[in-house]
Motif scaffolding. Structure first.
Motif, PDB file in Angstrom:
ATOM      1  N   GLU A   7       0.951  -0.961   0.019  1.00 54.37           N
ATOM      2  CA  GLU A   7       0.046  -0.015   0.028  1.00 54.37           C
ATOM      3  C   GLU A   7       0.812   1.228   0.094  1.00 54.37           C
ATOM      4  N   THR A   8       0.560   2.321  -0.846  1.00 56.61           N
ATOM      5  CA  THR A   8       0.919   3.488  -0.829  1.00 56.61           C
ATOM      6  C   THR A   8       0.018   4.587  -0.077  1.00 56.61           C
ATOM      7  N   ILE A   9       0.525   5.226   0.845  1.00 59.82           N
ATOM      8  CA  ILE A   9      -0.491   6.083   1.509  1.00 59.82           C
ATOM      9  C   ILE A   9       0.002   7.342   1.576  1.00 59.82           C
ATOM     10  N   ALA A  10      -1.117   8.297   1.493  1.00 58.55           N
ATOM     11  CA  ALA A  10      -0.842   9.762   1.483  1.00 58.55           C
ATOM     12  C   ALA A  10      -1.770  10.193   2.767  1.00 58.55           C
ATOM     13  N   VAL A  11      -1.294  10.957   3.594  1.00 63.36           N
ATOM     14  CA  VAL A  11      -2.058  11.547   4.755  1.00 63.36           C
ATOM     15  C   VAL A  11      -2.294  12.889   4.589  1.00 63.36           C
TER      16      VAL A  11
END
Length: 428
Positions: A7-11
């Protein structure tokens, strides 16, 4: 849609909620922390966090990437929105930050949509906001179909500023997804970052509702204690003595009176009450509790003023919304200061943690820089029990409050020590 190892995540949003979450997620995933405030991003790149939620060494050692450039957002498999959800001057929910964040994410989805991307909201909202307001914005900006091309999720934040025990990696997380498959992916992601366990809510609206009542419940309980403090004050009874006695019963809930502000307890009940009003239900208990707590600044101001001469010099200790944190959001100490000024008193304010520029910008309050250079006030009001104030001894109180002066101790931090001779002592 099964859990993915990569998973690649942006907060989205790097404040009190987003930064600790992003740093924790970055221990297990590739994470981009995004904030529209370039100065905030630059500060974090230097390893500095003004909120004091993440230690400098932890921040510097993190693999978290930081950016204020929205061009870096496309292509992520998961977007987590952690922006503020305040109220306006009429206590109406202000969804502009969450709408704006949704537009930003929607544009990122349009440019390079990862297959079956999930957009998760952690911001506190009333039930229905994620699906009925955010979802359509995402569709409009992306040109994609919600529930087919991308999916929604909700996992309410439970950050308690300054709390080093109930941190994001230890608390139970409530998680909900638009579909069972998206919920399973979110359970996998959040399960990686917390040892507190995952509670899978059956629907997004259920998760939204759970969050908004957590703080409404606390607000109502504090309002009850504030009201009995007003009653016992008329009777000449110490509220703290009463609470200590009542607290010996095994099921008595131990709340204390005081000023109730901050980004959650002082705001979230208005979200639920607003939605209730839209549905034709007047939220009497919720709004009554809010009215009591919103009025505490004026109540304390009047109580202090009644015990000192007109035009007195008053020192207010503390401006942040709670002890031992620098967070000035929705501080009700500002109401107390305004009340004392309206009653004709000259007010000085000290806070060892608050940012002076923010205090001036948000409340028009000029902070006194050094506590050891202050003294001789007609009244000293301990509004926020910072550690520095809890450590003040009898000699320190004698220096701060003049002979015949008032020591107003809102949280009872000096109850167990002798009060200097010739001074009045008052507490809620």
């Amino acid at each position: 849609m099964t859990p993915r190892a990569a998973e690649t995540i942006a907060v989205i949003g790097l404040g009190y909620v987003g930064l600790p979450l992003a740093v924790t997620l970055a221990r297990h995933f590739s994470v981009l922390g995004f904030d529209i405030d370039q100065s905030r991003v630059e500060e974090l790149r230097r390893g500095e966090d003004r909120t004091r939620e993440v230690a400098p060494d932890v921040l510097r050692a993190s693999s978290l990437r930081l950016s204020a450039d929205a061009a870096e957002l496309p292509g992520k498999t998961v977007y987590i929105v952690t922006v503020p959800t305040p109220v306006d001057e009429k206590n109406i929910p202000d969804l502009n930050p969450v709408r704006s964040a949704s537009r930003t994410v929607g544009r990122a989805l349009r440019q390079n949509p990862a297959p079956q991307a999930i957009v998760v909201y952690e911001s506190t909202v009333y039930p229905g906001v994620t699906e009925d307001i955010c979802g359509p914005i995402l569709e409009q900006e992306s040109g994609l179909v919600c529930g087919r091309d991308f999916f929604l999720g909700y996992s309410p934040e439970r950050i308690n500023p300054g709390d080093k025990v109930h941190t994001v990696d230890k608390i139970a997380k409530v998680v909900a997804g638009q579909t069972p498959e998206s919920a399973a992916r979110l359970e996998h992601i959040y399960g990686k970052v917390t040892s507190g366990g995952i509670h899978m809510a059956p629907t997004i609206k259920t998760a939204e509702a759970a969050k908004v009542i957590e703080n409404a419940q606390r607000d109502i309980n504090i309002a009850f204690v504030n009201e009995i403090a007003m009653i016992f004050g008329k009777m000449g009874i110490s509220t703290y003595d009463v609470l200590e006695a009542a607290g010996t019963k095994w099921n008595f809930l131990k709340f204390q009176p005081g000023l109730v502000g901050g980004h959650c307890i002082g705001v979230d009940p208005y979200y639920l009450a607003h939605r209730a009003e839209e549905l034709g239900h007047h939220a009497r208990i919720i709004l009554s509790g809010r009215a009591i707590n919103d009025g505490m600044g004026a109540y304390v101001g009047n109580a202090v003023s009644a015990r000192i001469k007109p035009g007195s010099n008053v020192l207010v200790l503390g401006l942040t919304f709670k002890e031992d944190v620098p967070d000035l959001r929705n501080s009700k100490v500002a109401d107390l200061i305004g009340s004392l000024k309206d009653l004709g008193h000259r007010v000085s304010v000290h806070d060892p943690l608050a940012d002076p520029n923010e205090a001036q910008h948000e409340y028009g309050v000029m902070l006194s820089p050094r506590l050891d250079q202050l003294g001789g006030f007609d009244a000293v009001v301990a509004a926020v029990p910072h550690w520095e104030y809890r450590a003040i001894d009898q000699a320190g109180l004698a220096r701060l409050a003049c002979e015949g002066g008032l020591i107003a101790d809102l949280k009872g931090i000096w109850r167990s020590q002798p009060i200097p001779p010739g001074r009045q002592y008052w507490t809620l």
